[in-house]
Design an enzyme around this catalytic site. Structure first.
Site, PDB file in Angstrom:
ATOM      1  N   GLY A 155      -4.117  22.610 -25.271  1.00 43.12           N
ATOM      2  CA  GLY A 155      -5.420  22.446 -24.640  1.00 43.12           C
ATOM      3  C   GLY A 155      -5.366  22.635 -23.141  1.00 43.12           C
ATOM      4  O   GLY A 155      -6.038  21.928 -22.386  1.00 43.12           O
ATOM      5  N   ALA A 156      -4.593  23.626 -22.695  1.00 42.06           N
ATOM      6  CA  ALA A 156      -4.337  23.794 -21.254  1.00 42.06           C
ATOM      7  C   ALA A 156      -5.347  24.690 -20.554  1.00 42.06           C
ATOM      8  O   ALA A 156      -5.178  24.999 -19.380  1.00 42.06           O
ATOM      9  CB  ALA A 156      -2.926  24.356 -21.046  1.00 42.06           C
ATOM     10  N   ASN A 157      -6.406  25.097 -21.242  1.00 40.73           N
ATOM     11  CA  ASN A 157      -7.358  26.011 -20.614  1.00 40.73           C
ATOM     12  C   ASN A 157      -8.535  25.297 -19.947  1.00 40.73           C
ATOM     13  O   ASN A 157      -9.347  25.926 -19.268  1.00 40.73           O
ATOM     14  CB  ASN A 157      -7.896  27.021 -21.636  1.00 40.73           C
ATOM     15  CG  ASN A 157      -8.654  26.347 -22.759  1.00 40.73           C
ATOM     16  OD1 ASN A 157      -8.037  25.876 -23.704  1.00 40.73           O
ATOM     17  ND2 ASN A 157      -9.972  26.286 -22.677  1.00 40.73           N
TER      18      ASN A 157
ATOM     19  N   GLY B 176     -10.261  21.078 -18.599  1.00 41.25           N
ATOM     20  CA  GLY B 176     -10.117  19.637 -18.434  1.00 41.25           C
ATOM     21  C   GLY B 176      -8.782  19.211 -17.853  1.00 41.25           C
ATOM     22  O   GLY B 176      -8.190  19.914 -17.031  1.00 41.25           O
TER      23      GLY B 176
ATOM     24  N   SER C  82      -5.824   7.173 -25.685  1.00 40.38           N
ATOM     25  CA  SER C  82      -7.022   6.687 -24.995  1.00 40.38           C
ATOM     26  C   SER C  82      -7.187   5.191 -25.217  1.00 40.38           C
ATOM     27  O   SER C  82      -6.746   4.648 -26.238  1.00 40.38           O
ATOM     28  CB  SER C  82      -8.258   7.420 -25.521  1.00 40.38           C
ATOM     29  OG  SER C  82      -9.446   6.810 -25.078  1.00 40.38           O
TER      30      SER C  82
ATOM     31  N   TYR D 250     -12.706   8.956 -33.909  1.00 38.17           N
ATOM     32  CA  TYR D 250     -12.002   9.283 -32.660  1.00 38.17           C
ATOM     33  C   TYR D 250     -11.094   8.124 -32.251  1.00 38.17           C
ATOM     34  O   TYR D 250      -9.920   8.327 -31.914  1.00 38.17           O
ATOM     35  CB  TYR D 250     -13.014   9.575 -31.546  1.00 38.17           C
ATOM     36  CG  TYR D 250     -12.355   9.843 -30.211  1.00 38.17           C
ATOM     37  CD1 TYR D 250     -11.687  11.035 -29.975  1.00 38.17           C
ATOM     38  CD2 TYR D 250     -12.383   8.882 -29.198  1.00 38.17           C
ATOM     39  CE1 TYR D 250     -11.064  11.279 -28.751  1.00 38.17           C
ATOM     40  CE2 TYR D 250     -11.774   9.115 -27.985  1.00 38.17           C
ATOM     41  CZ  TYR D 250     -11.112  10.314 -27.757  1.00 38.17           C
ATOM     42  OH  TYR D 250     -10.479  10.542 -26.552  1.00 38.17           O
TER      43      TYR D 250
END
Length: 291
Positions: free
Chosen positions: A10-12, A14, A140, A165
């Site tokens: 998910g490095a693209n 945020g 989280s 979640y």
């Protein structure tokens, strides 16, 4: 961090993008594992403009697909001698309609827990090949609202998007807890963290009451740069390579819920994950075979 090979999911966008950028600026060789090719290319260009080197690579995979995870892992295994830092950063949240992945897993559980479990399993020998391996999984504080049921991990009986979640973030901590135990005796550590409530695109597509709350809360959330600080700290500080099995918040060890550090829960979640994915994840056996 110079020449350390860091894989970030998910490095693209945020905090994943910020993490990739800041570690690249420290000299790390970055592997961006992303789903969207155009967004990944755009993020890569942004990182290259500021990092001072060209060692920023892209590997494409949709983490909701075990087939694509396996293909991406095979590519990484063939092209890189080791992975010094594996950052399981990618995560998502769904609305209140229960949906399943192409493999039949409840979407949130599949992407937020089973995907990092499988990816770590497939790449563990590459992490163990590092002189000091480091596995970081982004969890989280939402785990405190989880309703953990080993008999209904995919919420087939009573589904709620927010609860799904929270449960997945609890699974992240349980996974880290068990992985750290199984890594004892190696030079690799595993830790998890809470990044903070971040003002990013995360959760923007969620409708209903939770989406409304997210929208109202956005002005009070922290920046992506602030949210990435603890991940960057664990990837680049001395403590990040000596701590093992801990939960961090604001760059310091914190106490998760008792459920999150329960040995039985952690072991059973590991075993159920193996059964669902049809794998046998034994880090020490990898090390023994390598030795």
């Amino acid at each position: 961090m110079k020449d350390k090979i860091c894989l970030i999911t998910g490095a693209n966008s945020g905090i994943g993008k910020v993490t990739a950028r800041e570690l690249a600026k420290k000299g790390a060789h970055i592997i961006m594992l992303c789903r969207n090719e155009q967004k990944a290319e755009n993020a890569r260009e942004d990182i290259l403009r500021v990092c001072g080197h060209d060692k920023v690579d892209i590997v494409l995979a949709d983490l909701s697909s075990t087939k694509q995870i396996k293909e991406a892992a095979a590519k990484i295994r063939s092209e890189y001698p080791r992975i010094d830092v594996l950052i399981n950063n990618a995560g998502m949240i769904m609305g209140n309609d229960r949906e399943t992945t192409e493999d039949g897993f409840e979407w949130t559980f599949g992407v937020n827990h089973l995907a990092p479990f499988l990816l770590t399993h497939l790449l563990i020998d590459k992490v163990l090949a590092s002189k000091k391996g480091n596995i970081i999984t982004v969890s989280s504080e939402a785990h405190r609202f989880a309703n953990f049921d080993l008999n209904d991990l995919q919420m087939q009986r009573k589904y709620n998007g927010l609860k799904a979640y929270a449960n997945s973030k609890l699974c992240n901590i349980l996974f880290t807890h068990e992985l750290a135990k199984r890594l004892k005796g190696t030079q690799t550590v595993s830790n998890t963290l809470h990044p903070g409530a971040i003002a990013s695109n995360f959760g923007k597509g969620v409708s209903g009451f939770f989406g409304f709350v997210m929208k109202l809360s956005r002005p009070f959330m922290i920046s992506e740069e602030k949210g990435a600080e603890t991940t960057i700290y664990l990837a680049s500080s001395e403590e990040g390579y000596t701590a093992n099995g801990l939960y961090f918040k604001n760059k310091k060890p914190a106490s998760p819920t008792k459920v999150a550090t329960n040995d039985y829960n952690a072991r059973r979640l590991w075993e159920v994950s193996e059964e669902l994915l049809q794998v046998k994840f034994s880090p020490v056996k990898h090390k023994a075979a390598e030795g």
